[in-house]
Design a protein around this motif. Structure first.
Motif, mmCIF file in Angstrom:
data_model
loop_
_atom_site.group_PDB
_atom_site.id
_atom_site.type_symbol
_atom_site.label_atom_id
_atom_site.label_comp_id
_atom_site.label_asym_id
_atom_site.label_seq_id
_atom_site.Cartn_x
_atom_site.Cartn_y
_atom_site.Cartn_z
ATOM 1 N N LEU A 194 0.828 -1.190 0.077
ATOM 2 C CA LEU A 194 0.089 0.045 -0.048
ATOM 3 C C LEU A 194 0.960 1.278 0.215
ATOM 4 C CD1 LEU A 194 -3.041 0.966 0.202
ATOM 5 C CD2 LEU A 194 -2.543 1.157 2.558
ATOM 6 N N ARG A 195 2.014 1.220 0.958
ATOM 7 C CA ARG A 195 2.681 2.189 0.882
ATOM 8 C C ARG A 195 3.983 2.422 -0.389
ATOM 9 N NH1 ARG A 195 3.326 0.096 5.789
ATOM 10 N NH2 ARG A 195 5.414 -0.671 5.336
ATOM 11 N N HIS A 196 4.155 1.415 -0.836
ATOM 12 C CA HIS A 196 4.701 1.370 -2.301
ATOM 13 C C HIS A 196 3.790 1.798 -3.414
ATOM 14 C CE1 HIS A 196 7.488 0.006 -5.368
ATOM 15 N NE2 HIS A 196 6.569 -0.654 -6.004
ATOM 16 N N ILE A 197 2.740 1.461 -3.584
ATOM 17 C CA ILE A 197 1.755 1.968 -4.628
ATOM 18 C C ILE A 197 1.462 3.325 -4.463
ATOM 19 C CG2 ILE A 197 -0.754 1.767 -5.412
ATOM 20 C CD1 ILE A 197 -0.008 -1.360 -5.031
ATOM 21 N N LYS A 198 1.330 4.025 -3.122
ATOM 22 C CA LYS A 198 1.031 5.273 -3.002
ATOM 23 C C LYS A 198 2.147 6.160 -3.377
ATOM 24 C CE LYS A 198 0.508 8.730 0.632
ATOM 25 N NZ LYS A 198 0.694 9.111 1.895
ATOM 26 N N ALA A 199 3.426 5.729 -3.173
ATOM 27 C CA ALA A 199 4.680 6.453 -3.438
ATOM 28 C C ALA A 199 4.837 6.316 -5.075
ATOM 29 C CB ALA A 199 5.895 5.795 -3.011
ATOM 30 N N LEU A 200 4.626 5.215 -5.519
ATOM 31 C CA LEU A 200 4.745 5.241 -7.186
ATOM 32 C C LEU A 200 3.345 6.114 -7.826
ATOM 33 C CD1 LEU A 200 5.237 1.420 -7.943
ATOM 34 C CD2 LEU A 200 6.684 3.273 -8.109
ATOM 35 N N ALA A 201 2.180 6.165 -7.150
ATOM 36 C CA ALA A 201 1.284 6.812 -7.866
ATOM 37 C C ALA A 201 1.573 8.415 -7.538
ATOM 38 C CB ALA A 201 0.080 6.566 -7.109
ATOM 39 N N MET A 202 2.119 8.771 -6.500
ATOM 40 C CA MET A 202 2.479 10.220 -6.094
ATOM 41 C C MET A 202 3.552 10.763 -7.001
ATOM 42 S SD MET A 202 2.750 10.400 -2.161
ATOM 43 C CE MET A 202 3.163 12.045 -1.942
ATOM 44 N N GLN A 203 4.631 9.850 -7.584
ATOM 45 C CA GLN A 203 5.566 10.291 -8.383
ATOM 46 C C GLN A 203 5.046 10.200 -9.956
ATOM 47 O OE1 GLN A 203 8.555 6.748 -8.929
ATOM 48 N NE2 GLN A 203 10.129 8.508 -8.924
ATOM 49 N N ALA A 204 3.826 9.500 -10.250
ATOM 50 C CA ALA A 204 3.477 9.431 -11.537
ATOM 51 C C ALA A 204 2.396 10.426 -11.911
ATOM 52 C CB ALA A 204 2.768 8.062 -11.953
ATOM 53 N N ALA A 244 -0.858 17.492 -3.505
ATOM 54 C CA ALA A 244 -1.732 17.139 -4.751
ATOM 55 C C ALA A 244 -1.395 15.937 -5.196
ATOM 56 C CB ALA A 244 -1.409 18.362 -5.725
ATOM 57 N N GLN A 245 -0.159 15.465 -4.857
ATOM 58 C CA GLN A 245 0.408 14.075 -5.378
ATOM 59 C C GLN A 245 -0.392 12.863 -4.574
ATOM 60 O OE1 GLN A 245 4.484 14.173 -4.613
ATOM 61 N NE2 GLN A 245 5.011 15.377 -6.407
ATOM 62 N N GLU A 246 -0.464 13.371 -3.368
ATOM 63 C CA GLU A 246 -1.163 12.359 -2.352
ATOM 64 C C GLU A 246 -2.614 12.202 -2.801
ATOM 65 O OE1 GLU A 246 -0.679 13.939 1.667
ATOM 66 O OE2 GLU A 246 0.726 12.003 2.116
ATOM 67 N N CYS A 247 -3.341 13.090 -2.973
ATOM 68 C CA CYS A 247 -4.538 13.280 -3.508
ATOM 69 C C CYS A 247 -4.866 12.351 -4.903
ATOM 70 C CB CYS A 247 -5.408 14.440 -3.886
ATOM 71 S SG CYS A 247 -6.909 14.848 -4.467
ATOM 72 N N ALA A 248 -3.944 12.552 -5.743
ATOM 73 C CA ALA A 248 -3.874 11.682 -7.085
ATOM 74 C C ALA A 248 -3.524 10.107 -6.515
ATOM 75 C CB ALA A 248 -2.820 12.235 -7.914
ATOM 76 N N ALA A 249 -2.685 10.118 -5.886
ATOM 77 C CA ALA A 249 -2.278 8.664 -5.061
ATOM 78 C C ALA A 249 -3.508 7.931 -4.574
ATOM 79 C CB ALA A 249 -1.151 8.659 -4.420
ATOM 80 N N TYR A 250 -4.246 8.513 -3.626
ATOM 81 C CA TYR A 250 -5.248 8.085 -3.065
ATOM 82 C C TYR A 250 -6.511 7.887 -4.010
ATOM 83 C CZ TYR A 250 -2.893 9.183 1.568
ATOM 84 O OH TYR A 250 -2.466 9.119 2.658
ATOM 85 N N ALA A 251 -6.623 8.555 -4.930
ATOM 86 C CA ALA A 251 -7.523 8.580 -6.028
ATOM 87 C C ALA A 251 -7.566 7.503 -7.005
ATOM 88 C CB ALA A 251 -7.977 9.869 -6.730
ATOM 89 N N SER A 252 -6.345 6.602 -7.042
ATOM 90 C CA SER A 252 -5.821 5.917 -8.361
ATOM 91 C C SER A 252 -6.569 4.630 -7.916
ATOM 92 C CB SER A 252 -4.310 5.866 -8.259
ATOM 93 O OG SER A 252 -3.815 5.147 -7.141
ATOM 94 N N ALA A 253 -6.739 3.879 -8.981
ATOM 95 C CA ALA A 253 -7.281 2.437 -8.920
ATOM 96 C C ALA A 253 -6.376 1.418 -8.517
ATOM 97 C CB ALA A 253 -7.762 2.112 -10.492
ATOM 98 N N GLU A 254 -5.080 1.753 -8.702
ATOM 99 C CA GLU A 254 -4.107 1.141 -8.110
ATOM 100 C C GLU A 254 -4.067 0.967 -6.360
ATOM 101 O OE1 GLU A 254 -2.774 2.080 -12.299
ATOM 102 O OE2 GLU A 254 -3.253 3.347 -10.362
ATOM 103 N N TYR A 255 -4.075 2.182 -5.912
ATOM 104 C CA TYR A 255 -4.375 2.274 -4.512
ATOM 105 C C TYR A 255 -5.778 1.666 -4.056
ATOM 106 C CZ TYR A 255 -3.643 4.471 -0.031
ATOM 107 O OH TYR A 255 -3.423 4.842 1.246
ATOM 108 N N LEU A 256 -6.640 1.784 -4.882
ATOM 109 C CA LEU A 256 -8.077 1.236 -4.131
ATOM 110 C C LEU A 256 -7.730 -0.390 -4.316
ATOM 111 C CD1 LEU A 256 -10.658 1.459 -3.500
ATOM 112 C CD2 LEU A 256 -11.618 1.306 -5.815
ATOM 113 N N ALA A 257 -7.187 -1.065 -5.472
ATOM 114 C CA ALA A 257 -6.902 -2.256 -5.428
ATOM 115 C C ALA A 257 -5.907 -2.838 -4.255
ATOM 116 C CB ALA A 257 -6.210 -2.739 -6.802
ATOM 117 N N ALA A 258 -4.901 -1.891 -3.967
ATOM 118 C CA ALA A 258 -4.125 -2.381 -2.731
ATOM 119 C C ALA A 258 -4.854 -2.296 -1.460
ATOM 120 C CB ALA A 258 -2.872 -1.355 -2.550
ATOM 121 N N ILE A 259 -5.845 -1.455 -1.054
ATOM 122 C CA ILE A 259 -6.641 -1.306 -0.174
ATOM 123 C C ILE A 259 -7.519 -2.395 0.162
ATOM 124 C CG2 ILE A 259 -8.621 -0.129 0.811
ATOM 125 C CD1 ILE A 259 -7.622 2.389 -0.202
ATOM 126 N N GLU A 260 -7.929 -2.993 -1.146
ATOM 127 C CA GLU A 260 -8.878 -4.286 -1.164
ATOM 128 C C GLU A 260 -8.005 -5.618 -0.559
ATOM 129 O OE1 GLU A 260 -12.227 -6.532 -1.032
ATOM 130 O OE2 GLU A 260 -12.063 -4.411 -1.390
#
Length: 92
Positions: free
Chosen positions: A37-47, A55-71
């Motif tokens: 979950l932390r790794h995916i957040k970091a990647l999504a923030m970077q991307a 703004a990076q955190e907001c984008a990360a939390y909204a990503s489909a990858e982060y949602l899948a990691a939460i699941e």
């Protein structure tokens, strides 16, 4: 101890022995899911390409990858807690 009580105690003890490795595996899956979950957040923030950290955190939390990691984390936690509760009940 009566025979029935003795058998129940043996059954509970055997469950604790039999569930030790599955519980350890479940705990390991949970720990891995937390790290992912932390790794995916970091990647999504970077991307995200956003300029600010918020703004990076907001984008990360909204990503489909982060949602899948939460699941994944939810399922791993649910399994670990199920085994933990069963083990605690066997001790009573």
């Amino acid at each position: 101890m009566r025979s029935a009580e003795h058998q129940e105690a043996q059954k509970a003890t055997q469950y604790l022995v039999d569930s030790a490795y599955p519980y350890g595996d479940a705990q390991a899956r949970k720990a891995k899911a937390e790290a992912m979950l932390r790794h995916i957040k970091a990647l999504a923030m970077q991307a995200s390409g956003a300029k600010t950290v918020s703004a990076q955190e907001c984008a990360a939390y909204a990503s489909a990858e982060y949602l899948a990691a939460i699941e994944t984390l939810f399922e791993a936690t649910k399994e670990a807690e199920r085994i933990k509760a069963s083990r605690e009940a066997a001790r009573i």
